[in-house]
Design an enzyme around this catalytic site. Structure first.
Site, short mmCIF file in Angstrom:
data_model
loop_
_atom_site.label_atom_id
_atom_site.label_comp_id
_atom_site.label_asym_id
_atom_site.label_seq_id
_atom_site.Cartn_x
_atom_site.Cartn_y
_atom_site.Cartn_z
N LEU A 36 0.70 -1.20 -1.82
CA LEU A 36 1.63 -2.27 -2.18
C LEU A 36 0.90 -3.60 -2.06
O LEU A 36 0.53 -4.02 -0.97
CB LEU A 36 2.86 -2.25 -1.26
CG LEU A 36 4.09 -2.80 -1.96
CD1 LEU A 36 4.59 -1.82 -3.01
CD2 LEU A 36 5.20 -3.05 -0.97
N ASP A 37 0.68 -4.21 -3.20
CA ASP A 37 -0.04 -5.48 -3.25
C ASP A 37 0.96 -6.62 -3.38
O ASP A 37 1.90 -6.53 -4.17
CB ASP A 37 -0.98 -5.45 -4.46
CG ASP A 37 -1.68 -6.78 -4.64
OD1 ASP A 37 -2.44 -7.18 -3.75
OD2 ASP A 37 -1.42 -7.43 -5.68
N GLU A 87 -9.08 -3.43 -4.18
CA GLU A 87 -8.44 -4.53 -4.89
C GLU A 87 -9.38 -5.05 -5.99
O GLU A 87 -9.01 -5.06 -7.17
CB GLU A 87 -8.06 -5.67 -3.93
CG GLU A 87 -6.92 -5.29 -2.99
CD GLU A 87 -6.47 -6.42 -2.06
OE1 GLU A 87 -5.26 -6.61 -1.89
OE2 GLU A 87 -7.33 -7.11 -1.47
N ASP A 98 5.41 -1.30 2.46
CA ASP A 98 4.01 -0.94 2.20
C ASP A 98 3.63 0.38 2.88
O ASP A 98 2.82 1.14 2.36
CB ASP A 98 2.99 -2.05 2.50
CG ASP A 98 3.39 -2.98 3.58
OD1 ASP A 98 4.28 -2.61 4.38
OD2 ASP A 98 2.81 -4.08 3.65
N ASP A 143 -4.54 0.24 -2.97
CA ASP A 143 -3.74 -0.74 -2.26
C ASP A 143 -2.31 -0.35 -2.64
O ASP A 143 -1.85 -0.66 -3.74
CB ASP A 143 -4.09 -2.15 -2.76
CG ASP A 143 -3.20 -3.22 -2.12
OD1 ASP A 143 -2.27 -2.86 -1.37
OD2 ASP A 143 -3.46 -4.41 -2.39
N ASP A 161 17.81 7.55 9.86
CA ASP A 161 16.36 7.54 9.62
C ASP A 161 15.78 6.19 9.99
O ASP A 161 16.42 5.16 9.82
CB ASP A 161 16.05 7.78 8.13
CG ASP A 161 16.65 9.08 7.63
OD1 ASP A 161 16.63 10.04 8.41
OD2 ASP A 161 17.14 9.10 6.49
N GLU A 212 -5.64 0.64 1.90
CA GLU A 212 -5.57 -0.59 2.68
C GLU A 212 -4.86 -0.34 4.01
O GLU A 212 -5.18 -0.97 5.02
CB GLU A 212 -4.79 -1.66 1.89
CG GLU A 212 -4.72 -2.97 2.63
CD GLU A 212 -3.64 -3.92 2.12
OE1 GLU A 212 -3.18 -3.76 0.98
OE2 GLU A 212 -3.26 -4.81 2.88
N GLU A 213 -3.90 0.57 3.99
CA GLU A 213 -3.07 0.78 5.19
C GLU A 213 -3.69 1.71 6.22
O GLU A 213 -3.10 1.94 7.27
CB GLU A 213 -1.69 1.31 4.77
CG GLU A 213 -0.92 0.42 3.82
CD GLU A 213 -0.65 -0.97 4.38
OE1 GLU A 213 -0.61 -1.14 5.61
OE2 GLU A 213 -0.51 -1.91 3.58
P1 AHG Z 1 -1.65 -7.42 0.17
O1 AHG Z 1 -0.20 -7.74 0.05
O2 AHG Z 1 -2.01 -6.06 -0.37
O3 AHG Z 1 -2.20 -7.64 1.56
O4 AHG Z 1 -2.48 -8.38 -0.80
C1 AHG Z 1 -2.20 -9.74 -0.87
C2 AHG Z 1 -3.36 -10.39 -1.52
C3 AHG Z 1 -3.27 -10.54 -3.02
O5 AHG Z 1 -2.37 -9.78 -3.69
C4 AHG Z 1 -2.96 -11.99 -3.23
O6 AHG Z 1 -3.59 -12.43 -4.38
C5 AHG Z 1 -3.47 -12.65 -2.00
O7 AHG Z 1 -3.48 -11.69 -0.99
C6 AHG Z 1 -2.64 -13.80 -1.55
O8 AHG Z 1 -3.28 -14.41 -0.48
P2 AHG Z 1 -2.92 -15.90 0.00
O9 AHG Z 1 -1.54 -15.82 0.55
O10 AHG Z 1 -3.98 -16.19 1.02
O11 AHG Z 1 -3.03 -16.79 -1.21
MN MN Z 2 -3.40 -6.44 -1.97
MN MN Z 3 -1.28 -4.17 0.20
#
Ligand code: AHG
Ligand code: MN
Ligand code: MN
Length: 338
Positions: free
Chosen positions: A121-122, A278, A73, A119, A67, A96-97
């Site tokens: 996977l944050d 978010e 994410d 979102d 696979d 988000e994706e």
């Molecule tokens: P994601 O992984 O969904 O793209 O979100 C990341 C976001 C959030 O969770 C986090 O507080 C911020 O981006 C971090 O950004 P920096 O690295 O610019 O600090």
């Molecule tokens: Mn996020």
């Molecule tokens: Mn995300």
């Protein structure tokens, strides 16, 4: 076992009980929330396996069973979409994706009443180093005619129109925290029975605290008022904590009190975090827990107008007394020519 000990309340039991208290409920909201719980368990299983990447194969490669190995994410996105599409309660998803909204086809003759924003996977930059990540979601009741496909107007709405919001934290334990506008409750996944169990009833965040959470590496790129406020936090010996996953950073201040900031920078003049999936859901939870959520220009997040799916915003949210102090700095220094 102590006979007097409270019976364990699972997420499913809790949702069903809460819906029974509402005489107009049809059961479809219950099913939708349960689906979110199921998707969260599936994603949790995969997040826990992420450390086995050398054995199972890195994203983009083909694993031992032939696979294609997905980025986590994308995996999380697909699982949430799949799970939310089965039971016919959701007519559309914004993620988000995905650049565009996802139309979910009706299941049988059911007329889906809800749309979900998420979102999946944050904090995804944390995955490869075994640091906690999350999922954020918000739910709106559909606005467009139930006889046709979902429309953009079902999504481009103020945060105040959400009927529920929440997050899942895949951390040392996995927690699902959500609100339907009557307080916030938290459920911890008990891996031995595979159920989310009520662990944090009616969460109220401390009115004050001594944690501040901001990417201080961008300090010089922040507006003067934010720099002055951050100096103030440092002067008071507040503790700086920044995981780089909004869910984890906010979860800490929900329980210990504090403020989370992602101000506008020169690179992101309107802020970086995405308003719809978010900022709105996290602001909803923070407000329901007794906190405050503003932009760094002091507008209430939940009242912001939204024009595009992936619109961004600055954000300052957390314990109400700390946000009030931050507000004073913006009022004092915001008008100063830099
Ligand atoms: P994601 O992984 O969904 O793209 O979100 C990341 C976001 C959030 O969770 C986090 O507080 C911020 O981006 C971090 O950004 P920096 O690295 O610019 O600090
Ligand atoms: Mn996020
Ligand atoms: Mn995300």
């Amino acid at each position: 076992m102590n006979q007097m000990q409270d019976k364990i309340v699972t997420l499913d039991e809790f949702i069903i009980k809460s819906e029974k208290e509402n005489p107009n409920s049809s059961g479809s909201f219950t099913r939708l929330l349960r689906d979110i719980g199921i998707a969260a368990k599936i994603v949790n299983r995969e997040v826990n396996r992420a450390g086995l990447v050398n054995i199972l194969g890195v994203a983009g490669s083909t694993n031992t069973t032939g696979d294609e190995v997905q980025k986590l994410d994308i995996f999380a996105n697909n699982k949430f979409i799949e799970t939310l599409s089965y039971s016919g309660e959701v007519c559309g998803i914004a993620s988000e994706e995905n650049q565009e909204i996802i139309e979910v086809k009706p299941v049988g003759k059911k007329k889906a009443q809800y749309v979900v924003v998420m979102d999946p996977l944050d904090g995804s930059s944390n995955i490869d180093v075994n640091v906690s990540v999350g999922t954020i979601f918000g739910i709106f009741k559909r606005k467009s005619s139930p006889d046709g496909p979902v429309q953009m107007e079902d999504f481009l709405r103020k945060g105040t129109e959400m009927v529920a919001a929440g997050y899942v934290l895949y951390g040392t334990s996995t927690l699902l925290v959500y609100s339907t506008g009557k307080g916030v409750n938290g459920f911890t996944l008990d891996p031995s029975i595979g159920e989310f169990c009520l662990s944090h009833r009616d969460i109220k965040m401390p009115a004050a605290g001594n944690y501040y959470s901001v990417n201080q590496g961008y300090y010089l790129k922040f507006d003067l008022e934010m720099r002055r406020y951050i100096d103030h936090c440092s002067d008071l010996n507040y503790r700086l904590r920044y995981i780089g996953s909004m869910v984890s950073d906010i979860h800490r201040i929900m329980f210990q009190g504090g403020i989370f900031l992602y101000p506008n920078t020169r690179k992101y003049p309107k802020g970086k975090l995405r308003l719809l999936y978010e900022c709105f859901p996290m602001a909803y939870i923070i407000e329901q827990a007794g906190g405050t959520a503003l932009t760094c220009k002091l507008e209430r997040i939940m009242d912001l107008e939204i024009f595009t799916l992936h619109q961004t915003s600055s954000i300052a949210m957390g314990s109400k007394d700390m946000v009030r102090d931050m507000k004073e700095f913006v009022e004092r220094y915001g008008a100063v020519i830099q």
